[in-house]
Design a protein around this motif. Structure first.
Motif, PDB file in Angstrom:
ATOM      1  N   GLU A 136      10.485  18.226  -2.428  1.00  0.00           N
ATOM      2  CA  GLU A 136      11.969  18.166  -2.277  1.00  0.00           C
ATOM      3  C   GLU A 136      11.699  16.926  -1.670  1.00  0.00           C
ATOM      4  N   ILE A 137      12.436  15.216  -1.988  1.00  0.00           N
ATOM      5  CA  ILE A 137      11.921  13.799  -0.778  1.00  0.00           C
ATOM      6  C   ILE A 137      12.871  13.466  -0.353  1.00  0.00           C
ATOM      7  N   CYS A 138      12.558  13.451   1.151  1.00  0.00           N
ATOM      8  CA  CYS A 138      14.276  12.885   1.737  1.00  0.00           C
ATOM      9  C   CYS A 138      13.370  11.672   1.995  1.00  0.00           C
ATOM     10  N   GLN A 139      14.387  10.688   2.789  1.00  0.00           N
ATOM     11  CA  GLN A 139      14.324   9.643   3.219  1.00  0.00           C
ATOM     12  C   GLN A 139      15.076   9.184   3.651  1.00  0.00           C
ATOM     13  N   LYS A 140      14.364   8.618   5.348  1.00  0.00           N
ATOM     14  CA  LYS A 140      14.689   8.423   6.337  1.00  0.00           C
ATOM     15  C   LYS A 140      14.845   7.380   6.907  1.00  0.00           C
ATOM     16  N   MET A 141      15.670   6.704   7.334  1.00  0.00           N
ATOM     17  CA  MET A 141      15.917   5.456   8.886  1.00  0.00           C
ATOM     18  C   MET A 141      15.679   5.974   9.637  1.00  0.00           C
TER      19      MET A 141
ATOM     20  N   GLN B 189      19.889  -2.181   7.670  1.00  0.00           N
ATOM     21  CA  GLN B 189      19.317  -1.118   7.470  1.00  0.00           C
ATOM     22  C   GLN B 189      19.925  -0.578   6.373  1.00  0.00           C
ATOM     23  N   GLU B 190      21.522  -1.035   5.582  1.00  0.00           N
ATOM     24  CA  GLU B 190      21.041  -0.821   4.125  1.00  0.00           C
ATOM     25  C   GLU B 190      20.323  -1.640   3.382  1.00  0.00           C
ATOM     26  N   GLU B 191      20.343  -3.068   4.343  1.00  0.00           N
ATOM     27  CA  GLU B 191      18.475  -3.477   2.909  1.00  0.00           C
ATOM     28  C   GLU B 191      17.544  -2.748   3.067  1.00  0.00           C
ATOM     29  N   GLU B 192      16.981  -2.322   4.291  1.00  0.00           N
ATOM     30  CA  GLU B 192      15.836  -1.580   4.197  1.00  0.00           C
ATOM     31  C   GLU B 192      15.511   0.137   3.660  1.00  0.00           C
ATOM     32  N   ALA B 193      17.710   0.751   3.664  1.00  0.00           N
ATOM     33  CA  ALA B 193      17.693   1.820   3.093  1.00  0.00           C
ATOM     34  C   ALA B 193      17.092   1.402   1.420  1.00  0.00           C
ATOM     35  N   SER B 194      17.742   0.234   1.176  1.00  0.00           N
ATOM     36  CA  SER B 194      17.953   0.496  -0.732  1.00  0.00           C
ATOM     37  C   SER B 194      15.844   0.209  -1.325  1.00  0.00           C
ATOM     38  N   LYS B 195      15.497  -0.029  -0.223  1.00  0.00           N
ATOM     39  CA  LYS B 195      14.085  -0.725  -0.788  1.00  0.00           C
ATOM     40  C   LYS B 195      13.365   0.478  -0.292  1.00  0.00           C
ATOM     41  N   MET B 196      14.146   1.019   0.590  1.00  0.00           N
ATOM     42  CA  MET B 196      13.159   2.767   0.496  1.00  0.00           C
ATOM     43  C   MET B 196      13.369   2.899  -1.022  1.00  0.00           C
ATOM     44  N   ASN B 197      14.893   3.361  -1.208  1.00  0.00           N
ATOM     45  CA  ASN B 197      15.001   3.751  -2.290  1.00  0.00           C
ATOM     46  C   ASN B 197      14.211   3.787  -3.327  1.00  0.00           C
ATOM     47  N   GLU B 198      14.506   1.938  -3.711  1.00  0.00           N
ATOM     48  CA  GLU B 198      13.658   1.691  -5.197  1.00  0.00           C
ATOM     49  C   GLU B 198      12.257   1.785  -5.436  1.00  0.00           C
TER      50      GLU B 198
ATOM     51  N   LYS C 231       0.540  -1.137  -0.293  1.00  0.00           N
ATOM     52  CA  LYS C 231      -0.401  -0.419   0.160  1.00  0.00           C
ATOM     53  C   LYS C 231       0.939   1.110   0.151  1.00  0.00           C
ATOM     54  N   THR C 232       1.927   0.839   0.556  1.00  0.00           N
ATOM     55  CA  THR C 232       2.587   2.271   0.426  1.00  0.00           C
ATOM     56  C   THR C 232       3.153   3.571  -0.402  1.00  0.00           C
ATOM     57  N   ILE C 233       2.943   3.131  -1.736  1.00  0.00           N
ATOM     58  CA  ILE C 233       3.340   3.273  -2.625  1.00  0.00           C
ATOM     59  C   ILE C 233       2.305   4.202  -2.916  1.00  0.00           C
ATOM     60  N   HIS C 234       1.104   3.911  -2.710  1.00  0.00           N
ATOM     61  CA  HIS C 234      -0.134   4.536  -3.338  1.00  0.00           C
ATOM     62  C   HIS C 234      -0.408   5.727  -2.186  1.00  0.00           C
ATOM     63  N   THR C 235       0.620   5.479  -1.062  1.00  0.00           N
ATOM     64  CA  THR C 235       0.462   5.879   0.600  1.00  0.00           C
ATOM     65  C   THR C 235       0.855   7.187  -0.186  1.00  0.00           C
TER      66      THR C 235
ATOM     67  N   ILE D 126       9.000  16.732   1.850  1.00  0.00           N
ATOM     68  CA  ILE D 126       8.277  15.172   1.942  1.00  0.00           C
ATOM     69  C   ILE D 126       9.482  14.433   2.539  1.00  0.00           C
ATOM     70  N   THR D 127       9.255  13.858   3.823  1.00  0.00           N
ATOM     71  CA  THR D 127      10.103  12.997   4.207  1.00  0.00           C
ATOM     72  C   THR D 127       9.337  11.481   3.712  1.00  0.00           C
ATOM     73  N   VAL D 128       9.782  10.955   3.465  1.00  0.00           N
ATOM     74  CA  VAL D 128       9.593   9.202   3.240  1.00  0.00           C
ATOM     75  C   VAL D 128      10.517   8.712   4.215  1.00  0.00           C
ATOM     76  N   ALA D 129      10.131   7.996   5.641  1.00  0.00           N
ATOM     77  CA  ALA D 129      10.674   7.768   6.566  1.00  0.00           C
ATOM     78  C   ALA D 129       9.807   6.502   7.275  1.00  0.00           C
ATOM     79  N   SER D 130      10.842   5.668   7.472  1.00  0.00           N
ATOM     80  CA  SER D 130      11.249   4.170   7.341  1.00  0.00           C
ATOM     81  C   SER D 130      11.872   3.500   8.468  1.00  0.00           C
ATOM     82  N   GLU D 131      10.476   2.675   9.308  1.00  0.00           N
ATOM     83  CA  GLU D 131      11.262   2.291  10.432  1.00  0.00           C
ATOM     84  C   GLU D 131      12.081   1.225  10.676  1.00  0.00           C
ATOM     85  N   VAL D 132      12.544   0.810  11.708  1.00  0.00           N
ATOM     86  CA  VAL D 132      13.809  -0.475  11.142  1.00  0.00           C
ATOM     87  C   VAL D 132      13.049  -1.176  12.526  1.00  0.00           C
ATOM     88  N   HIS D 133      12.727  -2.253  12.570  1.00  0.00           N
ATOM     89  CA  HIS D 133      12.698  -2.500  13.914  1.00  0.00           C
ATOM     90  C   HIS D 133      13.079  -4.953  13.751  1.00  0.00           C
ATOM     91  N   MET D 134      13.896  -4.390  14.505  1.00  0.00           N
ATOM     92  CA  MET D 134      13.967  -6.191  14.622  1.00  0.00           C
ATOM     93  C   MET D 134      14.153  -6.783  15.644  1.00  0.00           C
TER      94      MET D 134
END
Lengths: 412, 294
Positions: free
Chosen positions: B230-235, B209-218, B157-161, B177-185
């Motif tokens: 401007e779209i920022c990305q944040k972990m 973290q890198e894996e999550e960042a790469s997924k988010m970037n994609e 759903k996130t891409i639509h969001t 716009i900041t797209v923030a992804s939560e890393v929780h293990m």
């Protein structure tokens, strides 16, 4: 007050340090062979215990671990082992996060539920109808309690082993990985609650309560800690972490609360492990417990108390004398049949395909250290005999070692 | 009530063609109407005002006065008065009128009892089958949405969001716009404690973290990017829901945009709080829950 003498203290300290150092060396060697750490710790116990050292050099064994000859050292070591099991259950609870189970929804609930129900009933039925296979008297309360215990022992899973396998296979964050984790958490929660009930019924405690009160106390304590207790903790923890020294303050508070809850459940004739486990869940679920604090607690318990506990198992049980082929085979078959079938069926109900369901079944089949802790407590409570305990330990190790390769087989 | 299911099914989360406002005649009504009117103008949408409750002369007069005061074009609005169970009736009306965005006023934080029992705004957020905008401090002149934070959780759903947030930002002239992804293990600490050396543990954490960042970037790359925004990305580390709530609060975001919940939420989800419930427990700013209808 009884005190350890000068020489007692020396023996006590040497015994502890021997267990810690030798188990760490062997565990590290085992790690290179991709064997579970707990296996190394158990082997050290067997080597230092009556099975090997007791046969090769009985005098040295009796000097180092004078359980039979020196009551002071015996009590001191027993105190450490009891504290160890309380701590192990506390850290097990720290990782049981009910929100994860809820978030995974229908599939996790179906998998978690079926992966307990089917092994429980297969274990219960076999123990009830064939008590002679386990050297259990066919009449009396012992048969019923043993049947309950075997069912419970077969229905739990080992979250640490499963988490490690999923991480190694890079499956942790996937849907299938999270379903396995959530189901294992569900298994742990229900399994330990039920085991506490069995222990409190087993006659280990002198003041018997009736079944209704026992269930009421267990459920009441669990609900209180997981609702009001959690709310209070969520208010107190931020204060503790900012106002008290770091990380000493939070460690002292968490471990103190764990021991307090353990003392409380023991005082109401439910085993101390329940208090520790529930305290672990309440603390571990708090968003205010910093990851670093969690890591420190895990490091402390896993590298100090866990080796002492698992080595101590080998010190008390002769694995060769108590090895029984029939029992090992029965326990092993029951373990694989019940868990793989139950978990796979649950996963299928939850919408997974056949191969994924089988992978989930084999993943949840890993019993690891949790089974060994459960077995040790049952042995101490007189619920099971030493041959049954040995069979459970072997089953725990074999299921842990085979879980990863079997999962790969169905997912690759 | 009969719904035009064909119009509802797989209807994209934007553009916002019909915007509805839940009216409760609270002291914040003026602010809520002001906000709704501004948004309807920005998106060129129809405005539907819904009141579930008794229709009285006083209420009508108050509403008409406010419409006049706020200079809302009456030809673009429709007022619906009906009675019934508030949340269910409101949500049924939203389906009936193919509402794309429902605007509701909400307190930042409910008292504990009300939160567990479920307040009106929170219950709408949990159950709605359209996007919901919860306004914590509605302003008659219209709030500004300069800083938008989007929850970049790994979910189809996130891409639509994110795209909805970009659409919103374009129309509301947002700066960032900041797209923030939560890393929780969960269980990571336990697994590390047993068998990992310090370098192994750091390496594993870094890889995760890198894996999550790469997924988010994609995911962000595949979104429709508007050149002026401007779209920022944040972990961010922490439990899903809680981490993004804190991040939005610390960043002083004007709007937090999240996916609609995947599951039906009940009281257990409030007791054992997770994901959206952490946000509803204590709203860090205005909240847009995007229902992507996929």
């Amino acid at each position: 007050m009884a005190k350890l003498s000068h020489s007692d203290l020396i023996v006590f300290l040497v015994a502890i340090s021997t267990m810690l150092i030798v188990s760490r060396v062997v565990a590290e060697l085992g790690k290179r062979l991709k064997l579970p750490i707990v296996m190394g710790e158990l082997l050290v116990g067997i080597a230092l215990g009556p099975t090997v050292l007791g046969q090769l050099s009985p005098d040295f064994f009796n000097w180092l671990f004078p359980f039979d000859t020196n009551p002071n050292i015996s009590i001191a070591l027993d105190g450490i082992f009891s504290l160890s099991v309380v701590m192990l259950l506390f850290v097990a609870g720290l990782e049981v996060q009910l929100p994860i189970v809820l978030r995974q929804g229908k599939t996790a609930i179906a998998t978690g539920f079926m992966s307990m129900i089917i092994p429980f009933f297969t274990g219960y039925a076999v123990a009830w109808f064939f008590p002679e296979w386990f050297n259990i008297a066919p009449d009396g309360n012992g048969r019923f309690l043993f049947a309950l215990f075997l069912g419970t022992a077969l229905s739990i899973s080992a979250l640490p082993v499963i988490a490690r396998i999923l991480m190694d296979m890079n499956l942790f964050k996937t849907n299938i990985g999270m379903i396995i984790i959530a189901s294992a958490m569900f298994n742990d929660l229900v399994g330990w609650l039920f085991f506490s009930l069995i222990l409190s019924l087993s006659g280990q405690n002198t003041n018997h309560m009736n079944l209704g009160y026992t269930i009421l106390y267990i459920v009441g304590f669990g609900l209180f800690m997981l609702t009001i207790g959690r709310i209070v903790l969520n208010r107190v923890l931020p204060w503790v972490q900012t106002k008290l020294s770091w990380p000493g303050g939070v460690l002292a508070m968490c471990l103190g609360l764990c021991l307090l809850c353990a003392a409380f459940t023991e005082s109401i004739n439910i085993h101390a492990i329940l208090g520790a486990f529930i305290a672990g869940i309440a603390i571990g679920d708090s968003v205010h417990l910093r990851e670093q604090a969690r890591e420190i607690i895990h490091q402390f318990v896993t590298n100090f108390f866990a080796p002492l506990f698992f080595v101590s198992i080998g010190l008390k049980v002769n694995f060769i004398e108590n090895f029984d082929w029939l029992m090992v085979t029965v326990v092993m078959v029951l373990a694989y049949f019940g868990k793989v079938l139950g978990a796979s069926f649950g996963a299928r109900l939850g919408g997974m395909n056949r191969r994924q369901s089988l992978a989930i079944g084999f993943g949840l089949n890993a019993r690891g250290a949790m089974e060994i802790i459960l077995g040790t407590l049952a042995l101490n409570a007189g619920l099971i005999s030493k041959p049954v305990f040995v069979a459970l330990v072997i089953m725990a190790l074999v299921t842990s070692i085979t879980a990863g390769p079997m999962m790969r087989r169905f997912l690759d | 009530m009969e719904f035009d299911l064909a119009r509802l099914k797989k209807r994209p989360s934007f553009p916002f063609e019909t915007i509805a406002v839940a009216i409760a005649f609270s002291p914040r009504l003026e602010g809520l109407l002001g906000e709704a009117s501004r948004l309807a103008k920005s998106f060129n949408a129809h405005l539907v005002l819904m009141h579930i409750g008794e229709r009285t002369r006083t209420k009508e007069e108050r509403l008409n006065t406010l419409i006049e005061k706020l200079k809302i074009d009456e030809s673009h609005i429709r007022i619906i008065w009906t009675e019934g169970q508030t949340v269910d009736t409101l949500l049924q009306l939203c389906k009936l009128h193919v509402v794309d965005l429902l605007i509701v006023g909400a307190l930042r934080k409910e008292n504990m009892l009300k939160f567990y029992l479920g307040s009106l705004a929170r219950n709408i957020s949990r159950k709605a089958k359209c996007s919901v905008l919860l306004l914590t401090n509605p302003d008659p002149a219209g709030s500004r949405y300069k800083k938008i934070v989007v929850d970049g959780v790994e979910n189809p759903k996130t891409i639509h969001t994110v795209n909805t947030a970009i659409y919103l930002a374009e129309h509301l002239k947002s700066k960032e716009i900041t797209v923030a992804s939560e890393v929780h293990m969960p269980t990571l600490a336990m697994t590390m404690a047993e068998e990992s050396t310090a370098p192994e543990a750091s390496k594993l954490k870094k890889e995760l973290q890198e894996e999550e960042a790469s997924k988010m970037n994609e995911m962000v790359e595949s979104c429709r990017i508007h050149r002026d925004i401007e779209i920022c990305q944040k972990m961010i580390k922490g439990k899903p829901g809680y981490a993004i709530r804190n991040y939005a609060s610390n960043k002083k975001a004007d709007l937090l945009v999240i996916n609609s919940p995947d599951l039906k939420l009940g009281i257990l989800d409030r007791i054992f709080t997770h994901d959206i419930e952490y946000i509803l427990e204590d709203l860090p700013c205005n909240l847009l829950i995007v229902h992507s209808r996929i």
